[in-house]
Structures are given as structure tokens and as C-alpha cells.
Design a protein around this motif. Structure first.
Motif, PDB file in Angstrom:
ATOM      1  N   GLU A  54       0.945  -1.122  -0.117  1.00 12.28           N
ATOM      2  CA  GLU A  54       0.085   0.119  -0.140  1.00 12.28           C
ATOM      3  C   GLU A  54       0.992   1.380  -0.205  1.00 12.28           C
ATOM      4  O   GLU A  54       0.605   2.236  -0.664  1.00 12.28           O
ATOM      5  N   LYS A  55       1.812   1.336   1.050  1.00  9.15           N
ATOM      6  CA  LYS A  55       2.991   2.420   0.753  1.00  9.15           C
ATOM      7  C   LYS A  55       3.575   2.624  -0.452  1.00  9.15           C
ATOM      8  O   LYS A  55       3.666   3.856  -0.957  1.00  9.15           O
ATOM      9  N   LEU A  56       3.945   1.628  -1.184  1.00  9.87           N
ATOM     10  CA  LEU A  56       4.378   1.709  -2.479  1.00  9.87           C
ATOM     11  C   LEU A  56       3.298   2.191  -3.462  1.00  9.87           C
ATOM     12  O   LEU A  56       3.701   2.853  -4.293  1.00  9.87           O
ATOM     13  N   ARG A  57       2.233   1.916  -3.431  1.00  8.52           N
ATOM     14  CA  ARG A  57       1.210   2.448  -4.461  1.00  8.52           C
ATOM     15  C   ARG A  57       0.871   3.769  -4.114  1.00  8.52           C
ATOM     16  O   ARG A  57       0.713   4.536  -5.029  1.00  8.52           O
ATOM     17  N   ARG A  58       0.893   4.378  -2.873  1.00  8.47           N
ATOM     18  CA  ARG A  58       0.814   5.663  -2.536  1.00  8.47           C
ATOM     19  C   ARG A  58       1.847   6.476  -3.012  1.00  8.47           C
ATOM     20  O   ARG A  58       1.674   7.670  -3.379  1.00  8.47           O
ATOM     21  N   ASN A  59       3.071   5.921  -2.868  1.00  6.27           N
ATOM     22  CA  ASN A  59       4.230   6.664  -3.272  1.00  6.27           C
ATOM     23  C   ASN A  59       4.515   6.634  -4.712  1.00  6.27           C
ATOM     24  O   ASN A  59       5.143   5.976  -5.217  1.00  6.27           O
ATOM     25  N   LYS A  60       3.842   7.713  -5.467  1.00  4.85           N
ATOM     26  CA  LYS A  60       4.083   7.863  -6.752  1.00  4.85           C
ATOM     27  C   LYS A  60       5.243   8.910  -7.237  1.00  4.85           C
ATOM     28  O   LYS A  60       5.124   9.893  -7.484  1.00  4.85           O
ATOM     29  N   VAL A  61       6.485   8.208  -7.419  1.00  4.85           N
ATOM     30  CA  VAL A  61       7.484   8.949  -7.563  1.00  4.85           C
ATOM     31  C   VAL A  61       7.874   8.677  -9.101  1.00  4.85           C
ATOM     32  O   VAL A  61       8.187   7.353  -9.435  1.00  4.85           O
ATOM     33  N   SER A  62       7.943   9.469 -10.010  1.00  2.00           N
ATOM     34  CA  SER A  62       8.527   9.253 -11.517  1.00  2.00           C
ATOM     35  C   SER A  62       9.861   9.966 -11.693  1.00  2.00           C
ATOM     36  O   SER A  62      10.163  10.958 -11.054  1.00  2.00           O
ATOM     37  N   SER A  65       8.936  13.652 -12.348  1.00  2.00           N
ATOM     38  CA  SER A  65       8.692  14.562 -11.172  1.00  2.00           C
ATOM     39  C   SER A  65      10.213  14.690 -10.488  1.00  2.00           C
ATOM     40  O   SER A  65      10.405  15.957  -9.958  1.00  2.00           O
ATOM     41  N   GLU A  66      10.923  13.845 -10.432  1.00  2.00           N
ATOM     42  CA  GLU A  66      12.551  14.046  -9.924  1.00  2.00           C
ATOM     43  C   GLU A  66      12.986  15.291 -10.818  1.00  2.00           C
ATOM     44  O   GLU A  66      13.715  15.863 -10.299  1.00  2.00           O
ATOM     45  N   TYR A  67      12.860  15.034 -12.175  1.00  2.00           N
ATOM     46  CA  TYR A  67      13.533  15.805 -13.010  1.00  2.00           C
ATOM     47  C   TYR A  67      13.081  17.254 -12.759  1.00  2.00           C
ATOM     48  O   TYR A  67      14.001  18.211 -12.719  1.00  2.00           O
TER      49      TYR A  67
END
Length: 106
Positions: A54-62, A65-67
Motif C-alpha cells: 500500500e505504501k508503494l502504491r501511494r508513493n508515486k515518484v516518477s 517529477s524528480e527531474y
């Protein structure tokens, strides 16, 4: 009388001395490799903890976005500092005065 002659013949047989142990290693090795490779496939099938999923699903880092976060940053003001070797003093190597560092630590 029969046993000592048979035993002597078996000791002299190169097939029993070298061939049989080689075949045992080949056949036994194939069974051992099968077990070790099965561990790899079992690890892939293992389920994660539901809370962690669930924590992995909530954390949407692409990557985009980091760029966007570092796009406007300037990296011209960085300084390359080599890490100390075991026989070197890290404070002297990084350009700090060891006397002031020792005072701060105590």
C-alpha cells in the motif's frame, strides 16, 4: 579367501576409483543446482507485506517529477572531497582545523 581377492580387484579398478565418484558428483550436482535455482524462483513468487504494498502504491515518484525538482538547480558550486584513507586524518584532508574540531566534539 574370496573376499581379499575381490577387495584387491576393486581397489585396482580405475572405474570404481575415479568413474563412480565422478558420476556421483555429476548427478548429485544436478540435484543441488536444481534446489538452488528453485530458491530464486520462490523468491520472485513471494508476496510482500500488504502494508508495504500500500505504501508503494501511494508513493508515486516518477522520473519526470524528480527531474522537475532538480531542473533549475545549479551544480557549479560543488566541491569534490576525497574520502580519507585509514591512516589519514579526515579533518586535515577536508581542510578543517583539527584543533577546532576536537573542541567541538568534547
Amino acid at each position: 579367501m574370496f573376499a581379499p581377492t575381490v577387495r584387491r580387484a576393486l581397489k585396482k579398478s580405475k572405474t570404481l576409483r575415479y568413474g563412480v565418484p565422478m558420476m556421483v558428483l555429476i548427478v548429485g550436482g544436478s540435484f543441488g543446482l536444481r534446489e538452488f535455482s528453485q530458491i530464486r524462483y520462490d523468491a520472485v513468487k513471494a508476496k510482500l507485506d500488504p502494508e508495504f504494498e500500500e505504501k508503494l502504491r501511494r508513493n508515486k515518484v516518477s522520473l519526470e517529477s524528480e527531474y522537475e525538482k532538480i531542473k533549475d538547480s545549479t551544480f557549479d558550486d560543488w566541491k569534490n572531497i576525497r574520502g580519507p584513507r585509514p591512516w589519514e586524518d579526515p579533518d586535515l584532508l577536508q581542510g578543517r582545523d583539527p584543533q577546532t574540531v576536537k573542541i567541538k566534539r568534547t
